[in-house]
Design a protein around this motif. Sequence first.
Motif, PDB file in Angstrom:
ATOM      1  N   GLY A  80      -0.606 -40.215  -6.652  1.00  0.00           N
ATOM      2  CA  GLY A  80      -1.319 -38.942  -6.609  1.00  0.00           C
ATOM      3  C   GLY A  80      -2.467 -38.861  -7.593  1.00  0.00           C
ATOM      4  O   GLY A  80      -2.974 -37.771  -7.867  1.00  0.00           O
ATOM      5  N   TYR A  81      -2.915 -39.993  -8.122  1.00  0.00           N
ATOM      6  CA  TYR A  81      -3.939 -40.014  -9.179  1.00  0.00           C
ATOM      7  C   TYR A  81      -5.222 -39.285  -8.786  1.00  0.00           C
ATOM      8  O   TYR A  81      -5.816 -38.581  -9.599  1.00  0.00           O
ATOM      9  N   LEU A  82      -5.649 -39.438  -7.550  1.00  0.00           N
ATOM     10  CA  LEU A  82      -6.909 -38.812  -7.136  1.00  0.00           C
ATOM     11  C   LEU A  82      -6.857 -37.293  -7.254  1.00  0.00           C
ATOM     12  O   LEU A  82      -7.876 -36.640  -7.481  1.00  0.00           O
ATOM     13  N   ARG A  83      -5.642 -36.713  -7.132  1.00  0.00           N
ATOM     14  CA  ARG A  83      -5.517 -35.257  -7.077  1.00  0.00           C
ATOM     15  C   ARG A  83      -5.268 -34.589  -8.423  1.00  0.00           C
ATOM     16  O   ARG A  83      -5.389 -33.374  -8.533  1.00  0.00           O
ATOM     17  N   ILE A  84      -4.888 -35.352  -9.417  1.00  0.00           N
ATOM     18  CA  ILE A  84      -4.521 -34.698 -10.671  1.00  0.00           C
ATOM     19  C   ILE A  84      -5.755 -34.165 -11.392  1.00  0.00           C
ATOM     20  O   ILE A  84      -6.885 -34.551 -11.090  1.00  0.00           O
ATOM     21  N   ARG A  85      -5.503 -33.270 -12.350  1.00  0.00           N
ATOM     22  CA  ARG A  85      -6.600 -32.600 -13.052  1.00  0.00           C
ATOM     23  C   ARG A  85      -7.527 -33.614 -13.714  1.00  0.00           C
ATOM     24  O   ARG A  85      -7.144 -34.734 -14.033  1.00  0.00           O
ATOM     25  N   LEU A  86      -8.748 -33.186 -13.905  1.00  0.00           N
ATOM     26  CA  LEU A  86      -9.765 -34.005 -14.556  1.00  0.00           C
ATOM     27  C   LEU A  86     -10.299 -33.247 -15.769  1.00  0.00           C
ATOM     28  O   LEU A  86     -10.675 -32.081 -15.634  1.00  0.00           O
ATOM     29  N   HIS A  88      -7.813 -36.568 -17.440  1.00  0.00           N
ATOM     30  CA  HIS A  88      -6.389 -36.807 -17.597  1.00  0.00           C
ATOM     31  C   HIS A  88      -6.213 -38.083 -18.407  1.00  0.00           C
ATOM     32  O   HIS A  88      -7.075 -38.972 -18.382  1.00  0.00           O
ATOM     33  N   GLU A  89      -5.081 -38.189 -19.103  1.00  0.00           N
ATOM     34  CA  GLU A  89      -4.845 -39.361 -19.951  1.00  0.00           C
ATOM     35  C   GLU A  89      -4.833 -40.657 -19.153  1.00  0.00           C
ATOM     36  O   GLU A  89      -5.140 -41.736 -19.686  1.00  0.00           O
ATOM     37  N   LEU A  90      -4.492 -40.601 -17.869  1.00  0.00           N
ATOM     38  CA  LEU A  90      -4.486 -41.806 -17.044  1.00  0.00           C
ATOM     39  C   LEU A  90      -5.887 -42.372 -16.850  1.00  0.00           C
ATOM     40  O   LEU A  90      -6.049 -43.582 -16.620  1.00  0.00           O
ATOM     41  N   ASP A  91      -6.893 -41.514 -16.939  1.00  0.00           N
ATOM     42  CA  ASP A  91      -8.269 -41.990 -16.791  1.00  0.00           C
ATOM     43  C   ASP A  91      -8.597 -43.047 -17.840  1.00  0.00           C
ATOM     44  O   ASP A  91      -9.278 -44.039 -17.560  1.00  0.00           O
ATOM     45  N   ALA A  92      -8.118 -42.829 -19.059  1.00  0.00           N
ATOM     46  CA  ALA A  92      -8.391 -43.772 -20.145  1.00  0.00           C
ATOM     47  C   ALA A  92      -7.737 -45.126 -19.879  1.00  0.00           C
ATOM     48  O   ALA A  92      -8.284 -46.173 -20.245  1.00  0.00           O
ATOM     49  N   GLU A  93      -6.584 -45.129 -19.225  1.00  0.00           N
ATOM     50  CA  GLU A  93      -5.916 -46.389 -18.937  1.00  0.00           C
ATOM     51  C   GLU A  93      -6.684 -47.198 -17.899  1.00  0.00           C
ATOM     52  O   GLU A  93      -6.809 -48.418 -18.001  1.00  0.00           O
ATOM     53  N   VAL A  94      -7.194 -46.505 -16.885  1.00  0.00           N
ATOM     54  CA  VAL A  94      -7.982 -47.218 -15.880  1.00  0.00           C
ATOM     55  C   VAL A  94      -9.294 -47.701 -16.495  1.00  0.00           C
ATOM     56  O   VAL A  94      -9.727 -48.834 -16.267  1.00  0.00           O
ATOM     57  N   GLN A 112     -14.199 -42.303  -7.864  1.00  0.00           N
ATOM     58  CA  GLN A 112     -14.561 -40.951  -7.429  1.00  0.00           C
ATOM     59  C   GLN A 112     -14.406 -39.950  -8.570  1.00  0.00           C
ATOM     60  O   GLN A 112     -15.222 -39.025  -8.704  1.00  0.00           O
ATOM     61  N   ARG A 113     -13.405 -40.115  -9.385  1.00  0.00           N
ATOM     62  CA  ARG A 113     -13.191 -39.193 -10.492  1.00  0.00           C
ATOM     63  C   ARG A 113     -14.328 -39.272 -11.515  1.00  0.00           C
ATOM     64  O   ARG A 113     -14.809 -38.252 -12.000  1.00  0.00           O
ATOM     65  N   VAL A 114     -14.763 -40.494 -11.851  1.00  0.00           N
ATOM     66  CA  VAL A 114     -15.809 -40.610 -12.868  1.00  0.00           C
ATOM     67  C   VAL A 114     -17.162 -40.155 -12.353  1.00  0.00           C
ATOM     68  O   VAL A 114     -18.068 -39.879 -13.144  1.00  0.00           O
ATOM     69  N   ALA A 115     -17.318 -40.031 -11.041  1.00  0.00           N
ATOM     70  CA  ALA A 115     -18.554 -39.457 -10.509  1.00  0.00           C
ATOM     71  C   ALA A 115     -18.700 -38.016 -10.996  1.00  0.00           C
ATOM     72  O   ALA A 115     -19.810 -37.566 -11.325  1.00  0.00           O
ATOM     73  N   CYS A 160       3.159 -35.452  -9.753  1.00  0.00           N
ATOM     74  CA  CYS A 160       2.673 -36.169 -10.935  1.00  0.00           C
ATOM     75  C   CYS A 160       2.559 -35.161 -12.068  1.00  0.00           C
ATOM     76  O   CYS A 160       1.846 -34.177 -11.941  1.00  0.00           O
ATOM     77  N   THR A 161       3.280 -35.389 -13.127  1.00  0.00           N
ATOM     78  CA  THR A 161       3.253 -34.469 -14.267  1.00  0.00           C
ATOM     79  C   THR A 161       1.946 -34.619 -15.046  1.00  0.00           C
ATOM     80  O   THR A 161       1.603 -35.724 -15.446  1.00  0.00           O
TER      81      THR A 161
END
Length: 250
Positions: free
Chosen positions: A27-33, A35-41, A76-79, A248-249
């Motif tokens: 569900g990564y595409l849908r979570i808030r922006l 998010h801590e997962l962004d840093a991992e990618v 898409q998120r970093v756009a 996704c929490t």
Amino acid sequence: MGLRHNASSGQGQEASSARLRDKRFNGYLRIRLPHELDAEVEATVVVYMRGSATVRQKTSDSVDVKAAAVLSAHGQRVASTAIRAMSVEPLRLGLVAVSLSQGRLDQPHDNLFVLAALNDGATLMGTTLQTVLTGVARLLPPAGLTAIQEFDQRHDRDKSLTATGLARTGSGQTFLSTWRPPLAPGRPQAPPSPKRDPRAAARLAFREYTQRRQLRRRPEAPEAYGAVIIRAEAAPGRSRFADRSIPCTP
């Protein structure tokens, strides 16, 4: 967002790529922006960029369908992140992420949406996708570089947000490139379905959009994306790993 992560060995990079397969990215595409997962990618992308040619090749070879889905969603998120920060750097990172996912996605044409968002971000900042690409082109896998170049050669209307079922919402720190399928004249707005893969909905909207404009595949259209003009909506069972509606929490 900056190149703040240190390069590591090939072994460390492989571990970083494997991390993208973790269930936390469901569900990564849908979570808030943001998010801590962004840093991992981002860490995976940056280590790839700073690595040797051997490390880059090993990283590219290690990307499977699950990691590719996360990398594509990150593009898409970093756009949106780029517009919030008014910085071109996230767009460069997004292009690298897209290139690594190219050819490994469950739905081969999903990067079309990502590239449309990145292209729109470049336009909003007064530059072009081609100019942004120039800064990272030498680092990209050949297949990914070719796909991005072919997308950039499309007619402006065919790489717009409208054509791909996306739209801009918010401004400043709330800016987002999100899903807003175009409607046929007189068609009422249907309520969104929480069970539907957002990119599946966008694929259907894009197909309807092109049918209304009576677009047909043209000889000069890039082969990598031309088929998306006439393809049917993906079945629910084919939704992407990174887009499935698994809680996704934040």
